[in-house]
Design a protein around this motif. Structure first.
Motif, short mmCIF file in Angstrom:
data_model
loop_
_atom_site.label_atom_id
_atom_site.label_comp_id
_atom_site.label_asym_id
_atom_site.label_seq_id
_atom_site.Cartn_x
_atom_site.Cartn_y
_atom_site.Cartn_z
N GLU A 75 36.16 39.01 46.05
CA GLU A 75 37.22 38.82 46.84
C GLU A 75 38.44 38.05 45.91
O GLU A 75 38.30 37.16 45.09
CB GLU A 75 36.81 37.64 48.09
N GLU A 76 39.46 38.80 46.29
CA GLU A 76 40.68 38.35 45.21
C GLU A 76 41.02 36.91 45.42
O GLU A 76 41.36 36.59 44.09
CB GLU A 76 41.99 39.18 45.78
N LYS A 77 40.92 36.50 46.41
CA LYS A 77 41.30 34.87 46.41
C LYS A 77 40.46 34.07 45.70
O LYS A 77 40.77 33.07 45.09
CB LYS A 77 41.41 34.48 48.00
N GLN A 78 39.08 34.51 45.81
CA GLN A 78 38.20 33.75 45.02
C GLN A 78 38.20 33.82 43.47
O GLN A 78 38.31 32.98 42.72
CB GLN A 78 36.59 34.12 45.40
N LEU A 82 40.04 31.47 38.18
CA LEU A 82 40.85 31.68 37.01
C LEU A 82 41.81 30.17 37.17
O LEU A 82 41.92 29.72 36.06
CB LEU A 82 41.84 32.80 37.19
N GLU A 83 42.35 30.06 38.28
CA GLU A 83 43.15 28.90 38.27
C GLU A 83 42.32 27.50 37.92
O GLU A 83 43.03 26.54 37.31
CB GLU A 83 43.89 28.91 39.66
N GLU A 84 41.30 27.26 38.46
CA GLU A 84 40.34 26.31 38.21
C GLU A 84 39.93 26.14 36.70
O GLU A 84 40.23 25.06 35.99
CB GLU A 84 39.18 26.46 38.87
N MET A 85 39.96 27.21 35.96
CA MET A 85 39.78 27.19 34.49
C MET A 85 41.07 27.02 33.71
O MET A 85 40.97 26.11 32.87
CB MET A 85 39.34 28.56 34.09
N MET A 136 43.86 40.74 36.77
CA MET A 136 42.79 40.44 37.84
C MET A 136 41.78 41.64 37.68
O MET A 136 40.51 41.45 37.83
CB MET A 136 43.07 39.72 38.98
N LYS A 137 42.25 42.82 38.01
CA LYS A 137 41.67 44.11 38.10
C LYS A 137 40.85 44.27 36.71
O LYS A 137 39.96 45.12 36.64
CB LYS A 137 42.65 45.16 38.56
N GLY A 138 41.47 43.67 35.82
CA GLY A 138 40.68 43.83 34.33
C GLY A 138 39.64 43.31 34.17
O GLY A 138 38.98 43.40 33.06
#
Length: 201
Positions: free
Chosen positions: A113-116, A121-124, A148-150
């Protein structure tokens, strides 16, 4: 992992703290009978009594297609240093290596899921370089979505945790003090970190 009683971590909380401190780890998965490995930064998350490991592969990485089919081994390891027999009281002594490591086992679930994925990524980013978050938020949606698609994001529920801290616990206090002094005098950062862990016990 071969772990004599003298070298075991006493508490799971200590192993988790170690994993968080040295969170760049190696994940090993078996594909078609052969082990394959990737070196990745991990988020170590304690949630509702569970221990979770989160990270992501490059989408082109073959390990991304194998990670859900069987348990993986994630190795957290650092610091380490050579220990000379010159530091021991007995002449009949041999060289060794002091080190710390934690092995985590579990089977992965892909995060699709894109939001997850964005949240992961933002948490990291917040953990590693919070100041970059403003720049990240300023990037175009097209660019961020393309990035993100990569990747292939995943989460591992840890089912087994093994830890070893070989810190000369089987030596005398005098020998340990000599080893610590020698490690602290070396220019190597890992040796100094190991000495600090030895002082903490």
């Amino acid at each position: 992992m071969y772990t004599p009683a003298a070298f075991r971590f006493e508490h799971a909380t200590d192993m988790i703290s170690f994993m968080k401190q040295y969170s760049f780890a190696t994940i090993i998965t078996v594909k078609e009978g052969l082990p394959i490995a990737t070196h990745l930064p991990f988020q170590v998350v304690e949630q509702e009594g569970k221990l979770l490991l989160r990270s992501h592969f490059a989408a082109a990485n073959e390990q991304a297609t194998a990670i859900t089919s069987a348990p993986s081994l994630i190795i957290f390891s650092e610091p380490h240093a050579y220990i000379s027999p010159a530091e021991y009281d007995k002449r009949e002594s041999v060289p060794t290596w002091n080190y710390m490591a934690v092995h985590a086992y579990g089977t992965a679930t892909l995060i699709r899921e894109e939001k997850q994925v964005l949240s992961l990524l933002e948490e990291m980013i917040r953990e590693v370089e919070p100041s970059y978050l403003e720049q990240w938020n300023g990037l175009s949606d097209k660019y961020r979505n393309g990035m993100m698609k990569g990747i292939v994001a995943f989460e591992i529920l840890v089912t087994d945790l093994q830890g070893k801290k070989k810190l000369s616990q089987n030596k005398t206090a005098t020998e340990r003090d000599r080893i610590i002094t020698r490690l602290e005098s070396e220019g190597d950062a890992a040796a100094k970190q190991l000495a600090q862990h030895m002082r903490m016990g």
